[in-house]
Design a protein around this motif. Sequence first.
Motif: not given
Length: 246
Positions: A64-68, A115-118
């Motif tokens: 989740t840290e890599a997504v943004p 999906a939430l992270a995206q």
Amino acid sequence: MTREKILITGASSGLGEGMARQFAARGRSLALAARRLDRLETLAGELSGQAKQVAVASLDVTDTEAVPVVFDSLAGELGGLDRVIVNAGLGKGAKIGTGKAHANIETVQTNLIGALAQAEAALKIFREQNHGHLVLISSMSAVRGLPKAQCAYSASKAGVSALGQGLQAEFAGSPITISVILPGYIETDINRGVKTSMMSDTDSGVRAMVAAIEAEKRRAAVPAWPWAPLSVALKLLPDAISAKLV
């Protein structure tokens, strides 16, 4: 509005790859993300003659840290994003309580937490530029809780649909639009081995998805036949019948 700059996750195979090919044929600029970078690079080479631009990046949506970081990087390469298609998903699963919790937990982490992270990353970009189209790929399995090996998958996709509904209420009347797409059985690796007369071939299924996305429908069961009427029936039929339909 034509959405020229499109990011698709889970683009190295299946529905993601299919959507990438169709948007490339329409001359769009594409940002493609998935875990398998080698497959993305091969796909990018194939699409380079059609798409206006193709950028690729390796991404595991459970990081989740890599997504943004990846979303911002791809947005920088394309000069912004007009549409983000949250497509990366996993179809693992087992009967709950049978000693295979890892498969169910991994499915929920990928399909819902991912999906939430995206959505977080995409909407940060959209809020800053004050426009954008967020597309959440849910599933017909989200309409009704399903038993056995599909239970966790069904729950994860129900969460994706609920996320989309909440965002639609929040962004109503704004330059940011939200679509929730619910594919039925479409021939991909995730559905390999499923025996049903309601399976659509990949090209037809992806065409239906792209048409719904381009129309920016709030909610669409695709292909419309038989899944639009079944999406209504699934809410009403007894468990013994509904469990056999999806």
